[in-house]
Design a protein around this motif. Structure first.
Motif, PDB file in Angstrom:
ATOM      1  N   GLN A  48       0.937  -1.342   0.056  1.00 57.24           N
ATOM      2  CA  GLN A  48       0.171   0.027   0.070  1.00 57.24           C
ATOM      3  C   GLN A  48       0.876   1.334  -0.070  1.00 57.24           C
ATOM      4  OE1 GLN A  48      -2.223  -0.870   3.398  1.00 57.24           O
ATOM      5  NE2 GLN A  48      -3.935  -1.425   2.070  1.00 57.24           N
ATOM      6  N   ALA A  49       2.072   1.261   0.689  1.00 55.52           N
ATOM      7  CA  ALA A  49       2.846   2.528   0.680  1.00 55.52           C
ATOM      8  C   ALA A  49       3.459   2.692  -0.633  1.00 55.52           C
ATOM      9  CB  ALA A  49       3.988   2.215   1.912  1.00 55.52           C
ATOM     10  N   LYS A  50       3.946   1.414  -1.387  1.00 59.66           N
ATOM     11  CA  LYS A  50       4.433   1.749  -2.442  1.00 59.66           C
ATOM     12  C   LYS A  50       3.608   2.468  -3.566  1.00 59.66           C
ATOM     13  CE  LYS A  50       7.246  -0.881  -6.110  1.00 59.66           C
ATOM     14  NZ  LYS A  50       8.041  -1.949  -6.328  1.00 59.66           N
ATOM     15  N   LEU A 119      -0.347   3.479   8.327  1.00 62.23           N
ATOM     16  CA  LEU A 119       0.157   1.975   7.883  1.00 62.23           C
ATOM     17  C   LEU A 119       0.899   1.417   8.806  1.00 62.23           C
ATOM     18  CD1 LEU A 119       0.749   2.752   4.005  1.00 62.23           C
ATOM     19  CD2 LEU A 119      -1.472   1.705   5.192  1.00 62.23           C
ATOM     20  N   ARG A 120       0.746   0.424   9.280  1.00 62.16           N
ATOM     21  CA  ARG A 120       1.711  -0.445  10.406  1.00 62.16           C
ATOM     22  C   ARG A 120       1.821  -1.922   9.795  1.00 62.16           C
ATOM     23  NH1 ARG A 120       0.782   1.929  15.479  1.00 62.16           N
ATOM     24  NH2 ARG A 120      -0.734   3.836  15.652  1.00 62.16           N
ATOM     25  N   ASP A 121       2.881  -2.382  10.238  1.00 62.75           N
ATOM     26  CA  ASP A 121       3.513  -3.881  10.028  1.00 62.75           C
ATOM     27  C   ASP A 121       2.585  -4.810  10.845  1.00 62.75           C
ATOM     28  OD1 ASP A 121       4.754  -3.752  12.442  1.00 62.75           O
ATOM     29  OD2 ASP A 121       6.798  -3.462  11.429  1.00 62.75           O
ATOM     30  N   GLY A 122       3.153  -5.913  10.740  1.00 67.37           N
ATOM     31  CA  GLY A 122       2.441  -7.053  11.567  1.00 67.37           C
ATOM     32  C   GLY A 122       2.801  -6.868  13.048  1.00 67.37           C
ATOM     33  N   ASP A 123       3.761  -6.102  13.392  1.00 75.07           N
ATOM     34  CA  ASP A 123       4.059  -5.984  14.752  1.00 75.07           C
ATOM     35  C   ASP A 123       3.582  -4.636  15.419  1.00 75.07           C
ATOM     36  OD1 ASP A 123       5.964  -8.158  15.661  1.00 75.07           O
ATOM     37  OD2 ASP A 123       6.740  -7.614  13.603  1.00 75.07           O
ATOM     38  N   ASN A 124       2.614  -4.123  14.632  1.00 74.63           N
ATOM     39  CA  ASN A 124       1.828  -3.064  14.923  1.00 74.63           C
ATOM     40  C   ASN A 124       2.695  -1.532  14.942  1.00 74.63           C
ATOM     41  OD1 ASN A 124      -0.493  -1.796  15.351  1.00 74.63           O
ATOM     42  ND2 ASN A 124      -0.221  -1.296  17.561  1.00 74.63           N
ATOM     43  N   LEU A 127       5.377   2.273   9.392  1.00 70.85           N
ATOM     44  CA  LEU A 127       6.252   2.234   8.402  1.00 70.85           C
ATOM     45  C   LEU A 127       7.249   3.139   8.542  1.00 70.85           C
ATOM     46  CD1 LEU A 127       4.309   0.935   5.570  1.00 70.85           C
ATOM     47  CD2 LEU A 127       5.373  -0.420   7.311  1.00 70.85           C
ATOM     48  N   TRP A 128       8.591   3.106   7.985  1.00 71.97           N
ATOM     49  CA  TRP A 128       9.614   3.983   7.833  1.00 71.97           C
ATOM     50  C   TRP A 128      10.021   4.187   6.437  1.00 71.97           C
ATOM     51  CZ3 TRP A 128      12.876   6.733  11.483  1.00 71.97           C
ATOM     52  CH2 TRP A 128      12.564   6.551  12.762  1.00 71.97           C
ATOM     53  N   TYR A 129      10.679   5.103   6.120  1.00 75.65           N
ATOM     54  CA  TYR A 129      10.987   5.452   4.567  1.00 75.65           C
ATOM     55  C   TYR A 129      12.088   6.110   4.394  1.00 75.65           C
ATOM     56  CZ  TYR A 129       9.786   8.850   0.529  1.00 75.65           C
ATOM     57  OH  TYR A 129       9.540   9.772  -0.453  1.00 75.65           O
ATOM     58  N   ALA A 130      12.771   5.821   3.331  1.00 77.42           N
ATOM     59  CA  ALA A 130      14.158   6.326   2.770  1.00 77.42           C
ATOM     60  C   ALA A 130      13.928   6.877   1.617  1.00 77.42           C
ATOM     61  CB  ALA A 130      15.355   5.517   2.957  1.00 77.42           C
ATOM     62  N   ILE A 172      15.191   4.634  -6.000  1.00 82.75           N
ATOM     63  CA  ILE A 172      14.787   6.086  -5.585  1.00 82.75           C
ATOM     64  C   ILE A 172      14.322   5.971  -3.976  1.00 82.75           C
ATOM     65  CG2 ILE A 172      13.278   7.889  -5.741  1.00 82.75           C
ATOM     66  CD1 ILE A 172      13.278   7.270  -8.767  1.00 82.75           C
ATOM     67  N   ALA A 173      13.517   5.015  -3.593  1.00 88.12           N
ATOM     68  CA  ALA A 173      12.886   4.839  -2.222  1.00 88.12           C
ATOM     69  C   ALA A 173      12.862   3.680  -1.735  1.00 88.12           C
ATOM     70  CB  ALA A 173      11.789   5.766  -2.290  1.00 88.12           C
ATOM     71  N   VAL A 174      12.866   3.720  -0.340  1.00 89.06           N
ATOM     72  CA  VAL A 174      12.809   2.420   0.359  1.00 89.06           C
ATOM     73  C   VAL A 174      11.722   2.586   1.474  1.00 89.06           C
ATOM     74  CG1 VAL A 174      13.918   0.539   1.551  1.00 89.06           C
ATOM     75  CG2 VAL A 174      15.339   1.609  -0.149  1.00 89.06           C
ATOM     76  N   VAL A 175      10.628   1.688   1.448  1.00 90.92           N
ATOM     77  CA  VAL A 175       9.755   1.719   2.558  1.00 90.92           C
ATOM     78  C   VAL A 175      10.116   0.527   3.591  1.00 90.92           C
ATOM     79  CG1 VAL A 175       7.569   1.646   3.410  1.00 90.92           C
ATOM     80  CG2 VAL A 175       8.008   2.863   1.104  1.00 90.92           C
ATOM     81  N   PHE A 176      10.288   0.904   4.865  1.00 94.65           N
ATOM     82  CA  PHE A 176      10.880  -0.282   5.902  1.00 94.65           C
ATOM     83  C   PHE A 176       9.538  -0.677   6.672  1.00 94.65           C
ATOM     84  CE2 PHE A 176      14.433   2.358   4.905  1.00 94.65           C
ATOM     85  CZ  PHE A 176      15.435   1.342   4.609  1.00 94.65           C
ATOM     86  N   ALA A 177       9.428  -1.857   6.974  1.00 96.51           N
ATOM     87  CA  ALA A 177       8.440  -2.356   8.300  1.00 96.51           C
ATOM     88  C   ALA A 177       9.532  -2.648   9.005  1.00 96.51           C
ATOM     89  CB  ALA A 177       7.526  -3.391   7.706  1.00 96.51           C
ATOM     90  N   PRO A 178       9.559  -2.095  10.255  1.00 99.96           N
ATOM     91  CA  PRO A 178      10.520  -2.104  11.456  1.00 99.96           C
ATOM     92  C   PRO A 178      10.702  -3.515  12.070  1.00 99.96           C
ATOM     93  CG  PRO A 178       9.637  -0.086  11.697  1.00 99.96           C
ATOM     94  CD  PRO A 178       8.786  -0.849  10.839  1.00 99.96           C
TER      95      PRO A 178
END
Length: 458
Positions: A48-50, A119-124, A127-130, A172-178
């Protein structure tokens, strides 16, 4: 005997079936392994973030729509700054400025700026973003062009240290689920930042992890702080003290989203009545040449080499050296009020100026100019001679490579005779156009008649 009320039976059955379906679904969810559910939630959130970031880059307005919008609001390919917890609008909004120009930036995903829910990952975890410093919306310097060919400043490696794609040019960009909090990480709330919804703090090392690849330690929480430097990030399976999940956005993915817009660049099946904005920019440059013809046409700028950040400002060649090259940006910005008076058009030209070329006729090397004895340019072998031609090179074809090292290779931008005529020593080349762009030819030519009447697509 009283007959049953059939009108009530069907609704009751529908309700019963619905309740049963809900119960079955709830049972299935409860039976889904916890780790599988977490991974599913994480994968969905990253996707979804992408999609939201691609839509953000592709949906920029191309014409002036509001006096409050600035240049970077009109730039396809430009992505928002991360949420650094500093926006006056509140949590979830992109920072107005993130670091120095051309330096990569890291923070939380600006979900409100992207018009999504949090938007949250499976550990609630949120998301982070570079984002690459060459593609973030602010700040950018006069040395930066944000377009399809702008090299990115993020590169991905795997657990073996292998680089994915072309180093320093693709991501160009990276989205992270921590993922889950590690023992070494602290999520103490930082009261100085906007973190009321996502909680915790905005120290990247408290959320993103390091991984010892086969070629050395890679830290997803640390980006280069220097302009134009490439930052290395890692995508690997969760193990030990590493549980980052991520998804990338590449130049080609944004190009695919943006270049399908018929109001941006011409399509092979261009909709009737839709004029691409980049054609309008080329027409505006040609109209400005006509408006200033009394003082003489400028010479073409050189092609440049080794650096995409130059301004292509030079008025170019000595008279005996040639008549074709890139459109001189300094002349355009100093002599074209139609161009500079439009925020959107000025932004598009100055960020795509490496895509605009120019062929001047030898007969118009000095004012007032005129065509005689075959001293002017033509198109497709026709007898009609022109004072000059402005060429938009179109988006990169599959056979072309555009990078710092190929900036001076006209064949990476123009096709057919438009490339082979360079540098057109006599200013009388026979240039090439097509009725429609294709996968093998997408140059767009705007011709200026020898009598200096209105320019047109030729």
């Amino acid at each position: 005997m009283q007959r049953p009320h059939r009108g009530f039976i069907l609704p009751l059955l529908v309700i019963l079936l619905a309740v049963t379906a809900v119960a079955i679904f709830a049972t299935l969810l409860q039976s889904e392994p916890t780790q599988t559910r977490r991974e599913r939630i994480t994968t969905t959130a990253l996707a979804q973030a992408k999609a939201a970031l691609l839509a953000y880059a592709a949906a920029k307005p191309l014409t002036d729509i509001s006096p409050t919008l600035v240049a970077n609001d009109y730039l396809p390919w430009a992505l928002p700054c991360p949420d650094l917890g500093t926006s006056l609008a509140g949590e979830g909004y992109a920072a107005g400025v993130c670091g120095s120009a051309n330096v990569a930036s890291l923070g939380r995903l600006p979900w409100r700026s992207l018009r999504t829910d949090v938007l949250r990952d499976g550990d609630n975890e949120c998301l982070w973003y570079a984002v690459s410093g060459t593609h973030k919306s602010a700040p950018f310097s006069s040395l930066t062009m944000i377009n399809e060919d702008t090299p990115a400043l993020l590169q991905m490696v795997d657990a073996q240290g292998n680089v994915a794609g072309a180093a320093g040019t693709d991501v160009i960009a990276v989205v992270f689920a921590p993922g889950a909090v590690l023992p070494s990480q602290s999520q103490t709330i930082d009261p100085t930042k906007n973190t009321g919804i996502c909680g915790g703090n905005l120290t990247a090392a408290n959320y993103l992890d390091s991984f010892a690849s086969a070629t050395g330690m890679v830290n997803n929480a640390s980006l280069s702080g220097s302009a134009f430097n490439v930052s290395t990030l890692i995508q690997a399976a969760a193990a030990g003290q590493f549980d980052d999940h991520l998804i990338t956005i590449t130049r080609n993915e944004i190009q695919a989203a943006v270049s399908r817009r018929a109001d941006f660049v011409e399509q092979p099946a261009q909709p009737a009545g839709v004029k691409p904005r980049m054609q309008e920019v080329a027409e505006t440059l040609a109209q400005c040449l006509v408006a200033n013809a009394a003082t003489g046409f400028p010479r073409a700028a050189d092609l440049g080499s080794g650096s995409r950040w130059q301004d292509f400002s030079g008025l170019g060649y000595p008279p005996a050296s040639g008549f074709s090259g890139r459109f001189p940006a300094s002349w355009a910005n100093g002599n074209c009020p139609t161009l500079t008076g439009s925020v959107s058009m000025n932004a598009l030209y100055n960020h795509w100026k490496d895509h605009f070329f120019y062929a001047l006729s030898g007969g118009f090397a000095s004012a007032p100019g005129g065509c005689s004895g075959g001293n002017c340019v033509t198109v497709n072998g026709g007898a009609t001679q022109y004072a000059a031609i402005v060429i938009f090179s179109g988006v990169r074809l599959s056979t072309q490579t555009r990078a710092d090292a190929t900036l001076g290779d006209v064949r990476q931008y123009l096709e057919g005779r438009n490339a082979s005529n360079y540098p057109d020593l006599a200013g009388n080349g026979n240039y090439q156009s097509a009725t429609a762009v294709s996968s093998g030819f997408n140059d767009v030519l705007i011709c200026i008649p020898a009598n200096l009447s209105a320019p047109f697509k030729c």
